[in-house]
Design a protein around this motif. Structure first.
Motif, mmCIF file in Angstrom:
data_model
loop_
_atom_site.group_PDB
_atom_site.id
_atom_site.type_symbol
_atom_site.label_atom_id
_atom_site.label_comp_id
_atom_site.label_asym_id
_atom_site.label_seq_id
_atom_site.Cartn_x
_atom_site.Cartn_y
_atom_site.Cartn_z
ATOM 1 N N ASP A 97 0.812 -1.208 0.000
ATOM 2 C CA ASP A 97 0.000 0.000 0.000
ATOM 3 C C ASP A 97 0.854 1.271 0.000
ATOM 4 O O ASP A 97 1.815 1.392 0.757
ATOM 5 N N ALA B 254 0.473 4.115 1.101
ATOM 6 C CA ALA B 254 0.527 4.963 2.296
ATOM 7 C C ALA B 254 1.455 4.376 3.365
ATOM 8 O O ALA B 254 1.738 5.025 4.360
ATOM 9 N N GLY C 9 2.488 -9.656 6.864
ATOM 10 C CA GLY C 9 1.649 -8.794 7.698
ATOM 11 C C GLY C 9 1.557 -7.370 7.208
ATOM 12 O O GLY C 9 1.320 -6.447 7.970
ATOM 13 N N LYS D 138 -0.095 -4.539 4.424
ATOM 14 C CA LYS D 138 -1.271 -4.367 3.571
ATOM 15 C C LYS D 138 -0.864 -4.133 2.118
ATOM 16 O O LYS D 138 0.013 -3.337 1.819
ATOM 17 N N SER E 101 -2.312 -3.266 -1.870
ATOM 18 C CA SER E 101 -3.419 -2.663 -2.612
ATOM 19 C C SER E 101 -3.054 -2.617 -4.080
ATOM 20 O O SER E 101 -1.944 -2.991 -4.460
ATOM 21 N N THR F 75 -10.910 -5.319 -7.605
ATOM 22 C CA THR F 75 -11.005 -3.852 -7.550
ATOM 23 C C THR F 75 -11.247 -3.295 -8.945
ATOM 24 O O THR F 75 -12.113 -2.439 -9.149
ATOM 25 N N PHE G 272 -14.446 6.548 -5.030
ATOM 26 C CA PHE G 272 -14.814 5.436 -4.169
ATOM 27 C C PHE G 272 -15.735 4.509 -4.948
ATOM 28 O O PHE G 272 -16.596 4.965 -5.690
ATOM 29 N N ILE G 273 -15.540 3.204 -4.761
ATOM 30 C CA ILE G 273 -16.361 2.236 -5.484
ATOM 31 C C ILE G 273 -17.604 1.929 -4.664
ATOM 32 O O ILE G 273 -17.512 1.601 -3.483
ATOM 33 N N LEU H 34 -20.983 0.033 -3.269
ATOM 34 C CA LEU H 34 -21.239 -1.365 -2.898
ATOM 35 C C LEU H 34 -21.877 -2.213 -4.000
ATOM 36 O O LEU H 34 -21.442 -3.339 -4.237
ATOM 37 N N MET I 285 -19.342 -3.430 -6.284
ATOM 38 C CA MET I 285 -18.478 -4.459 -5.695
ATOM 39 C C MET I 285 -19.143 -5.821 -5.741
ATOM 40 O O MET I 285 -18.503 -6.836 -5.972
ATOM 41 N N LYS J 5 -3.802 -6.295 12.108
ATOM 42 C CA LYS J 5 -3.054 -6.370 10.844
ATOM 43 C C LYS J 5 -3.928 -5.981 9.673
ATOM 44 O O LYS J 5 -3.454 -5.613 8.612
ATOM 45 N N VAL K 227 -7.307 -3.737 8.538
ATOM 46 C CA VAL K 227 -8.335 -2.753 8.890
ATOM 47 C C VAL K 227 -9.142 -2.405 7.646
ATOM 48 O O VAL K 227 -8.584 -2.151 6.584
ATOM 49 N N ASN K 228 -10.455 -2.448 7.774
ATOM 50 C CA ASN K 228 -11.340 -2.053 6.679
ATOM 51 C C ASN K 228 -12.273 -0.954 7.162
ATOM 52 O O ASN K 228 -12.691 -0.960 8.316
ATOM 53 N N LYS L 293 -6.789 -10.848 7.136
ATOM 54 C CA LYS L 293 -7.510 -10.082 6.132
ATOM 55 C C LYS L 293 -8.600 -10.899 5.432
ATOM 56 O O LYS L 293 -9.716 -10.425 5.266
ATOM 57 N N GLU L 294 -8.252 -12.136 5.044
ATOM 58 C CA GLU L 294 -9.239 -12.946 4.320
ATOM 59 C C GLU L 294 -10.485 -13.148 5.174
ATOM 60 O O GLU L 294 -11.611 -12.988 4.705
ATOM 61 N N VAL M 184 -16.502 0.883 0.294
ATOM 62 C CA VAL M 184 -15.498 0.318 1.197
ATOM 63 C C VAL M 184 -14.131 0.810 0.734
ATOM 64 O O VAL M 184 -13.873 0.874 -0.467
ATOM 65 N N SER M 185 -13.274 1.171 1.667
ATOM 66 C CA SER M 185 -11.954 1.671 1.294
ATOM 67 C C SER M 185 -11.166 0.582 0.577
ATOM 68 O O SER M 185 -11.175 -0.566 0.991
ATOM 69 N N GLN M 186 -10.492 0.958 -0.511
ATOM 70 C CA GLN M 186 -9.693 -0.004 -1.268
ATOM 71 C C GLN M 186 -8.224 0.058 -0.868
ATOM 72 O O GLN M 186 -7.469 -0.848 -1.138
ATOM 73 N N ASP M 187 -7.803 1.167 -0.269
ATOM 74 C CA ASP M 187 -6.418 1.274 0.175
ATOM 75 C C ASP M 187 -6.342 2.208 1.375
ATOM 76 O O ASP M 187 -7.330 2.786 1.795
ATOM 77 N N GLU M 188 -5.130 2.354 1.914
ATOM 78 C CA GLU M 188 -4.925 3.156 3.128
ATOM 79 C C GLU M 188 -5.346 4.613 2.932
ATOM 80 O O GLU M 188 -5.886 5.241 3.830
ATOM 81 N N GLN M 189 -5.060 5.150 1.744
ATOM 82 C CA GLN M 189 -5.392 6.538 1.479
ATOM 83 C C GLN M 189 -6.901 6.752 1.556
ATOM 84 O O GLN M 189 -7.384 7.696 2.169
ATOM 85 N N GLN M 190 -7.645 5.847 0.926
ATOM 86 C CA GLN M 190 -9.101 5.947 0.964
ATOM 87 C C GLN M 190 -9.621 5.790 2.384
ATOM 88 O O GLN M 190 -10.561 6.469 2.794
ATOM 89 N N LEU M 191 -8.983 4.886 3.131
ATOM 90 C CA LEU M 191 -9.384 4.652 4.518
ATOM 91 C C LEU M 191 -9.283 5.951 5.327
ATOM 92 O O LEU M 191 -10.185 6.330 6.062
ATOM 93 N N LYS M 192 -8.170 6.650 5.123
ATOM 94 C CA LYS M 192 -7.972 7.910 5.843
ATOM 95 C C LYS M 192 -8.978 8.958 5.388
ATOM 96 O O LYS M 192 -9.505 9.725 6.190
#
Lengths: 258, 516
Positions: free
Chosen positions: A16, A18, A34, A36, A38, A80, A194-195, A197, A200, B254, B256-257, B335-336, B360-368
């Motif tokens: 990821d 970030a 461990g 993330k 993307s 995605t 943003f995608i 639901l 998805m 480990k 987060v969604n 995660k799974e 739903v956030s697809q990556d960390e940036q979107q999550l933030k």
């Protein structure tokens, strides 16, 4: 428009953007346990752009196919892409700890282009893990197609003509080329949304085929060897000086050391 | 850092216009207590305890310590002390107690009820210079820190070791761990990690007479005598000054969604919460709701596209027409496993039409980015000049009724309008932690004025009392709610509290005019 556009979007699963990557203990690669993962942000932009082209040019785009090379975990980046609006997808499955070099990637993608009958490839200018910035160019070379790299704007002109704007020092460079074409995306091209639901959920029912490099008759040979990875040396702490004289003497001292 | 809480540096002329009012002038009924006045001898004495840069007497430098970040409460302190050690705090308090000099302990000064700023000329004791991480035990996850460590710094430190601070809140970039404990801050992850009353294992506190109470041990279980540390958690500096905290930290998740959902009415919000609890179970780590008006406010300061908007528009135009929004977070170790659960849950709530839209956030940036639409509301609420904040606990079914009643009341009294700049109130918005039954009612105003205050108080408190809620779920009492504690606590309870206060601080020098 005489021929319809068949878009291929290669995407990559990367750590990821970030997160701060850490070098593994053996110094041979990046720690992936461990962590993330993307979709590569530049590739996400490419998928978004493919969908935008379809939306803004009614009836012009026949299909959008997403492809990735990686372990079964890479299926998530295909999902995605499918949720964003790609119609179909393919995973070229390789071993999880296998690093695959840009030339091999390009060779595989060439086969997929032929298999899918694509005439428009759009992908990130680089993946943020190795920052190679080579696949788009090599693929265009192997195919003998036009290429437009670092696209900041894509305009579909009439009758088989694509106009691409790239940001260069002091201005904008405009490239015009007919199909077939390979375009690589810059950050400026768009901002992926943003995608939703429902998209998805639909994506889960869209086709996701799995192939092996052998199925495409591509041999993967490593030409590069990673000797060792290291983090850049940390910057030394600054020193406070009381006055100009002290500053000058400090500078002289540092010059001697250098 | 997107979620870093920035104290507004934006030019807000209205706010400045009203910022000149001293708390003492705004509330003429409150009289200065019978405390000593600082003289040169006192300053001399403090100079012996502290080095010159730990003593602030310049009135310009003191300004920031005299007012809260909303500029709602402004004191007149002439002296700020910044001790570096617990012993220094002890010597300061010992002297202040003898001289009957009133003090106000101050952390990151991010409080919302005027609890950490002086009312009159109390000495400000800032913990800002006590900012060392003392120790961390990798196997037990027990962290020991000075009170002045910034929450985000503590969390970043833990992050490198695979752990997480069991508290997270919007002001994490400025607030201090000591202040969090002193105010028993609740925050965004209480649903998952529980309150500080559970996670704090020990404290180091300096009492009013300079005595150092030390229970900084690392025991999870200790049934010997009264659990004294609990007294100081949430005591808001009225019983002692917290100088050190020992806290149990959980392993960092480990995976987060974050999902952001649009819903048709408040009833669906509560239904969605029930479903989330039963289907997501142990991985549910936050369940926040926001009304549409709060999103409209946030859109004006964030100036980006709302997550549920599909067009290329920004700001207020991009907020869709859903009356309610929910931000839901899951945290787990696999995660799974989490993805499967979350997917199933989202499918269910979409199919049963509890939720009409979402992402739903697809990556960390979107999550933030998704979090900014929840965390940004606090700052957005005061963009027009100021904000009246109420932080209340209410039973879930009557929770949003409070916001509706307040909106109705402000409209009836013709105090509120989003268009007419002459009305004092811009809008009342509601959001908060559904998971904890905690509502934030923010009344965004163009100016702080008595008429609005009268319309809101005691109306809001009476509503809460009649619905068996609490007038302060997590912000505390401070200066703002001192007189309203009776709406939530019985006379017996209040008397017991007063006895404690009298016993540990007989001269009443610790944070006077506040709490009880």
């Amino acid at each position: 428009m005489s021929s319809k556009i068949k878009i291929l979007v290669p995407v990559k699963r990367v750590i990821d953007a970030a997160l701060k990557p850490r070098i593994n203990k053996t110094k041979t690669g990046i720690e992936s346990q461990g962590v993330k993962f993307s979709i590569n942000p530049f590739d996400d932009i490419a998928v978004e752009e493919a969908c935008k082209i379809r939306k803004n040019n009614k009836g012009l785009v026949e299909s959008i196919h997403a492809v990735t090379i990686g372990s079964t975990k890479a299926k998530e980046v295909l999902r995605t892409a499918l949720a964003r609006g790609a119609d179909t997808s393919t995973l070229i499955e390789i071993n999880e700890d296998k690093q695959i070099e840009p030339l091999a990637v390009s060779k595989i993608l060439k086969k997929i282009v032929e298999k899918e009958g694509s005439n428009f490839v759009i992908l990130g200018k680089q993946a943020i893990d190795d920052d190679s910035n080579q696949v788009g160019q090599m693929l265009a070379g192997l195919l003998g197609w036009s290429q437009a790299t670092n696209a900041a704007k894509i305009i579909i002109e009439n009758d088989n003509l694509i106009k691409v704007e790239r940001e260069i020092d002091g201005g904008v460079e405009v490239i015009e080329a007919p199909l077939p074409i390979v375009i690589t995306t810059d950050l400026r091209l768009n901002e992926p949304k943003f995608i939703k639901l429902p998209m998805m959920m639909k994506a889960k029912k869209k086709p996701l085929g799995v192939l092996k490099p052998e199925d495409l008759n591509v041999e993967i040979n490593d030409r590069l060897e990673t000797i060792s990875l290291d983090v850049p040396p940390t910057r030394k702490a600054g020193v406070m000086v009381k006055n100009v004289d002290e500053l000058i003497s400090k500078l002289k001292e540092l010059e001697k050391q250098a | 850092m997107l979620r870093l809480f920035t104290r507004s540096t934006r030019n807000i002329p209205l706010c400045q216009r009203f910022s000149s009012t001293l708390t003492a002038d705004k509330y003429p009924n409150i009289k200065r207590g019978d405390f000593g006045k600082i003289n040169d001898e006192d300053i001399n004495h403090f100079s012996k305890i502290l080095s010159p840069n730990q003593l602030i007497t310049d009135s310009n430098d003191i300004t920031g310590y005299n007012q809260d970040w909303m500029k709602k409460y402004i004191g007149q302190s002439k002296l700020v002390l910044k001790p570096k050690t617990t012993e220094q705090v002890s010597e300061i308090l010992k002297y202040c107690n003898q001289r009957k000099l009133a003090v106000v302990p101050q952390g990151g000064n991010t409080g919302l009820v005027g609890g950490s700023v002086p009312v009159f000329d109390e000495i400000v004791i800032s913990l800002a210079s006590m900012n060392n991480i003392r120790s961390f035990d990798q196997s037990s996850g027990i962290l020991k820190v000075d009170a002045g460590v910034i929450l985000e710094n503590a969390d970043n430190y833990l992050s490198e070791n695979g752990y997480i601070f069991p508290l997270d809140l919007g002001a994490k970039g400025s607030c201090f761990v000591g202040g969090n404990v002193a105010t028993n801050a609740g925050g965004l992850r209480l649903l998952r990690y529980g309150s500080l009353h559970g996670s704090v294992l020990g404290l180091e506190v300096v009492l009013a007479d300079g005595t150092i109470y030390n229970s900084m041990h690392s025991l999870r279980k200790d049934n010997t005598g009264y659990d004294l540390k609990q007294l100081f958690i949430g005591s808001e500096g009225s019983l002692g000054i917290i100088t050190g905290v020992s806290i149990l930290c959980p392993a960092r998740p480990k995976s987060v969604n974050v999902a952001f959902l649009g819903l048709e009415n408040y009833e669906q919000v509560t239904k969605c919460f029930q479903k989330a609890k039963s289907e997501l179970g142990e991985i549910l780590s936050a369940f926040e709701f926001m009304d549409k008006d709060s999103q409209l406010l946030a859109a004006q300061t964030l100036k980006t596209t709302h997550p549920l908007c599909q067009d290329d528009i920004e700001g207020i135009e991009s907020v869709p027409e859903y009356p309610f929004y929910v931000l839901l977070e899951t945290s787990g170790s696999n995660k799974e496993h989490d993805d499967i659960k979350l997917e199933k849950f989202l499918e269910d709530v979409m199919e049963s039409e509890i939720v009409v839209d979402g992402t739903v956030s697809q990556d960390e940036q979107q999550l933030k980015t998704l979090w900014t639409w929840r965390e940004g509301i606090a700052e957005a609420s005061q963009q027009f000049g100021g904000v009246y904040k109420y932080d209340v606990s209410l039973p879930l079914d009557s929770m949003y009724k409070l916001v509706e009643s307040v909106k109705e009341r402000l409209n009836e009294l013709e105090l509120s309008s989003t268009e007419d700049n002459k009305k004092p109130v811009y809008e009342a918005v509601g959001y908060g932690h559904i998971g904890d039954g905690n509502l934030h009612l923010n009344v965004a105003v163009r100016e702080y004025n008595k008429e609005v205050e009268k319309a809101l108080e005691p109306f809001v408190y009476e509503f809460i009392e009649s619905h068996k809620g609490s007038i302060s779920a997590e912000h505390g009492l401070g200066f703002q709610k001192k007189n309203y504690i009776k709406y939530s606590k019985s006379e017996t309870e209040i008397n017991m509290m007063k006895d404690l206060k009298k016993h540990y601080d007989p001269n009443g020098i610790l944070n006077p005019y506040k709490y009880i």
